[in-house]
Design an enzyme around this catalytic site. Structure first.
Site, mmCIF file in Angstrom:
data_model
loop_
_atom_site.group_PDB
_atom_site.id
_atom_site.type_symbol
_atom_site.label_atom_id
_atom_site.label_comp_id
_atom_site.label_asym_id
_atom_site.label_seq_id
_atom_site.Cartn_x
_atom_site.Cartn_y
_atom_site.Cartn_z
ATOM 1 N N GLU A 151 0.862 -1.186 0.000
ATOM 2 C CA GLU A 151 0.000 0.000 0.000
ATOM 3 C C GLU A 151 0.895 1.230 0.000
ATOM 4 O O GLU A 151 1.948 1.242 0.653
ATOM 5 C CB GLU A 151 -0.901 0.013 1.243
ATOM 6 C CG GLU A 151 -1.731 1.297 1.317
ATOM 7 C CD GLU A 151 -2.873 1.247 2.322
ATOM 8 O OE1 GLU A 151 -2.802 0.442 3.263
ATOM 9 O OE2 GLU A 151 -3.812 2.041 2.167
ATOM 10 N N CYS A 191 -6.643 0.874 2.818
ATOM 11 C CA CYS A 191 -7.613 1.973 2.822
ATOM 12 C C CYS A 191 -7.458 2.895 1.614
ATOM 13 O O CYS A 191 -8.368 3.656 1.297
ATOM 14 C CB CYS A 191 -7.467 2.788 4.093
ATOM 15 S SG CYS A 191 -8.048 1.917 5.543
ATOM 16 N N ASN A 228 -12.136 -3.228 0.388
ATOM 17 C CA ASN A 228 -11.076 -3.494 1.369
ATOM 18 C C ASN A 228 -11.682 -3.842 2.719
ATOM 19 O O ASN A 228 -12.107 -4.964 2.937
ATOM 20 C CB ASN A 228 -10.137 -2.290 1.455
ATOM 21 C CG ASN A 228 -9.063 -2.466 2.526
ATOM 22 O OD1 ASN A 228 -8.476 -3.534 2.629
ATOM 23 N ND2 ASN A 228 -8.832 -1.460 3.337
ATOM 24 N N GLU A 229 -11.816 -2.837 3.594
ATOM 25 C CA GLU A 229 -12.321 -3.118 4.948
ATOM 26 C C GLU A 229 -13.746 -2.616 5.097
ATOM 27 O O GLU A 229 -14.054 -1.907 6.053
ATOM 28 C CB GLU A 229 -11.424 -2.433 5.985
ATOM 29 C CG GLU A 229 -10.195 -3.216 6.324
ATOM 30 C CD GLU A 229 -9.370 -2.585 7.425
ATOM 31 O OE1 GLU A 229 -9.637 -1.424 7.820
ATOM 32 O OE2 GLU A 229 -8.430 -3.249 7.897
HETATM 33 O O1 AHR Z 1 -2.206 -1.453 6.786
HETATM 34 C C1 AHR Z 1 -2.650 -0.189 7.123
HETATM 35 C C2 AHR Z 1 -4.167 -0.069 7.058
HETATM 36 O O2 AHR Z 1 -4.768 -0.928 7.978
HETATM 37 C C3 AHR Z 1 -4.785 -0.482 5.755
HETATM 38 O O3 AHR Z 1 -4.784 0.550 4.847
HETATM 39 C C4 AHR Z 1 -6.185 -0.812 6.135
HETATM 40 O O4 AHR Z 1 -6.759 -1.787 5.296
HETATM 41 C C5 AHR Z 1 -6.067 -1.266 7.572
HETATM 42 O O5 AHR Z 1 -6.964 -0.616 8.380
#
Ligand code: AHR
Length: 654
Positions: free
Chosen positions: A45, A240, A371-372
């Site tokens: 990321e 994120c 993602n989340e």
């Molecule tokens: O790894 C950091 C963050 O942690 C990522 O962007 C997210 O998916 C998680 O909350």
């Protein structure tokens, strides 16, 4: 005599351990399940300056003057000469890169120009070559030349190019600069001499020595660290960052391909996210875009695993959702991505891939939806993605999310609903204290073997924070992750993919820690957690076999955790065994169901203190050491150091 020695050796073992050796049966002829080639991968990321300022080797910050404040990263320099710099727009308008700057110069016998400090300085290595380039033109009647200089942190010249003259038409100019010394915090200076005005854009400086020698490519040392993990997959672009703080800030892969200077950059969502680690100069230029991600995964022999926005922005931030009847463009993005990766060169997106230099397909097999995200809003949108993807691309395995936590109402709801649907894998995330990792080594023991597979897509033990950035990657965190990972491996029938997160962090520009790999402008270091990942991923094996004590898996009784695999491609047995206690443990492996060579090796990772860590100044403080071990018939006796992670390798007898 031999018998006496054996008796003495046994007595010593008893004395050292203060108890009977732990007897472990390794049943090589009773394979439990296959291990997927994707088992251990990496999560990339653009957080902590992982892309711009990190793996993407561009050394100039805000090269295209597109940051919200167009002169961010640049300072005016007067050397007995005057001038000013004015940001302006292209006409006709350019959408990807709408601005450039005009430099008005009245330098007399001196010079006027701009300096760029890079990403917390520019890392320069002695005798290395650096490729400078600039898009420029001068106005009619201007008499201007430009010199390019690299200066060390004290202001001394450590590299320069021949002065460049411009024409009145836009052109790209190139120069090569050899550095006379090494400097972690150098700056670039472009100085104009003469009188008139020059328009400039895309001011760029790259090391010539990039990963695979690709011009405008990736930072070699960082990519090498990742490649050394031999990852089974590369997850990108997050995290994120996929979601965006709001939907305009989401990751849109189509903006990240094609000519670099036309890629429309955006604010990085980590720019202002963490209150005490704000970085107003953090943007995404997308010099590292989806083409480069696919190429990187291919270079490393890893499966690409793109995660796409599912019509929702981060629910911790704006939490915007796209109405269900307006979701089509988002779904189309997913379908088009598959065409970009795998489509024939006569398809629209496949043709674009070919024009970027990769006519062969990238062989995309997985795609992640969201993602989340959590709650009904996610499931409703996921369903629409799944329907379209399965209809058009039944060959692609879909990865769904399960929210941001390892348990709880959202997690249970997601699993409950997804079981009624058809994802191939569900992504679980756990950023938890070290103790959680010990307690959860058996987390997957009772997951349904015939159901949806698990992607442990983001995990890391979050413990004590010290002042040094790398300090949160303590030995305790690595040790407990290793114990947990024996549980992932033992349950490879369920867990098909796993990745530590995040992967990268710049020591002077991080937002989130712990992270697997730290770097500054010149060096890259592996954390103890990195070495744990490497010990598992480079001894992945092809099948799990039982490693049992009294018929039970080793999940922490007497502070020992273990798992075992065989590798049918190179005929090795690998046993991972973790001792989380403060005392030495004596272990007897009873090697059943196969015959082994007389000797093998044990790789051990350990530290003096639980809060020890690796740093830029002491990068190998904690790193694995290998020693030879002897097999006696069907027995292998091993002493496990206190607080140690170990991988035993035994070749099968030929
Ligand atoms: O790894 C950091 C963050 O942690 C990522 O962007 C997210 O998916 C998680 O909350």
């Amino acid at each position: 005599m031999k018998k006496i020695l054996l008796i003495i050796a046994a007595a010593i073992q008893l004395t050292v351990a203060g108890q009977q050796p732990i007897e472990i049966s390794i049943l090589a002829n009773k394979p439990v399940c296959d291990i997927q080639p994707t088992m251990w991968g990496v999560f990339f990321e653009d957080i902590n300056f992982a892309a711009d300022g990190g793996i993407y080797a561009e050394l100039v910050k805000n090269r295209s003057f597109e940051f919200t404040l167009p002169l961010t990263g640049w300072e005016q320099v007067l050397q007995n000469g005057n001038g000013r710099v004015v940001p302006t727009f292209y006409s006709p308008a350019k959408s990807g890169n709408p601005h450039y700057v005009t430099v008005y110069v009245n330098a007399g016998n001196g010079a006027f120009g701009l300096s760029n400090q890079g990403f917390r300085g520019i890392g320069i290595k002695q005798d290395n070559l650096y490729n400078f380039s600039i898009n420029a033109r001068i106005s009619d009647g201007s008499d201007i030349k430009m010199k390019v200089e690299i200066l060390d942190s004290a202001g001394a010249l450590i590299g320069a190019a021949q002065p460049i003259g411009f024409t009145t038409a836009w052109r790209k100019y190139h120069a090569s600069i050899k550095a006379s010394s090494t400097e972690p915090k150098a700056m670039l200076r472009i100085m104009f001499m003469g009188k008139g005005s020059a328009d400039i854009d895309m001011v760029s400086l790259f090391p010539a020595d990039t990963w695979k020698g690709r011009p405008g490519g990736m930072r070699k040392d960082i990519v090498q660290m990742i490649a050394d993990l031999k990852p089974g997959f590369v997850r990108f672009p997050g995290g994120c960052i996929v979601e965006g703080r709001d939907l305009t800030n989401r990751y849109q892969w189509k903006n990240t391909i094609g000519p670099v200077e036309d890629r429309k950059m955006i604010i990085n969502r980590w720019n202002m996210e963490i209150r005490n680690r704000q970085a107003p100069d953090y943007f995404q230029t997308f010099g590292l875009g989806f083409f480069e991600y696919f190429q990187l995964a291919e270079d490393m022999g890893a499966e690409p695993l793109p995660i796409l926005n599912c019509g929702m922005s981060c629910q911790f931030n704006a939490g915007e959702v796209v109405p269900l009847n307006e979701l089509d463009p988002y779904i189309q993005d997913a379908l088009d991505l598959i065409e970009f990766a795998n489509g024939s060169t006569s398809s629209v997106w496949g043709k674009l891939r070919a024009s970027m230099g990769h006519p062969e397909p990238f062989n995309l097999k997985f795609i992640g939806v969201g993602n989340e995200q959590w709650d009904e809003q996610y499931i409703e949108r996921y369903k629409l993605f799944e329907k379209a993807l399965k209809e058009k691309h039944p060959e692609i395995k879909i990865v769904s999310g399960s929210g941001p936590s390892a348990s709880g109402a959202y997690f249970d709801y997601a699993w409950g609903e997804l079981k009624k649907l058809g994802p191939a894998l569900i992504d679980e995330h756990y950023y938890m204290p070290p103790e959680w990792f010990l307690k959860n080594a058996g987390r997957y023991d009772n997951y349904d073997r015939s159901g949806i597979k698990v992607f442990a897509g983001e995990y890391a033990a979050h413990g004590r924070e010290g002042s040094a950035p790398e300090s949160r990657n303590s030995w305790l965190s690595a040790l407990t992750e290793a114990a947990f990972m024996t549980g992932l491996e033992r349950n490879a029938a369920v867990v098909n993919m796993a990745s530590y997160a995040p992967l990268l962090a710049h020591v002077d520009a991080w937002q989130w820690r712990p992270d697997l790999i730290w770097f500054d402008n010149l060096q890259t270091i592996g954390t103890p957690n990195y070495y744990v990942q490497k010990m598992f991923s480079t001894h992945k094996g092809t099948q799990v076999i039982p490693a049992l004590r009294g018929g039970n898996p080793l999940e922490g009784a007497d502070s020992v955790y273990a798992s075992a695999v065989i590798d049918k491609t190179n005929f090795n047995l690998y046993i991972k065994i973790v001792n989380v206690s403060k005392s030495t443990k004596s272990v007897n492996f009873n090697l059943e169901g196969a015959s082994y060579a007389k000797s093998g090796e044990i790789e051990t990772l350990k530290a003096k203190g639980m809060y020890d860590y690796n740093s830029i100044s002491n990068p190998k403080n904690i790193s694995p050491v290998t020693r030879t071990i002897a097999v006696s018939g069907k027995k292998l006796a091993v002493m496990l150091d206190p607080s140690s992670v170990n991988v035993v390798t035994l070749p099968f007898k030929k």
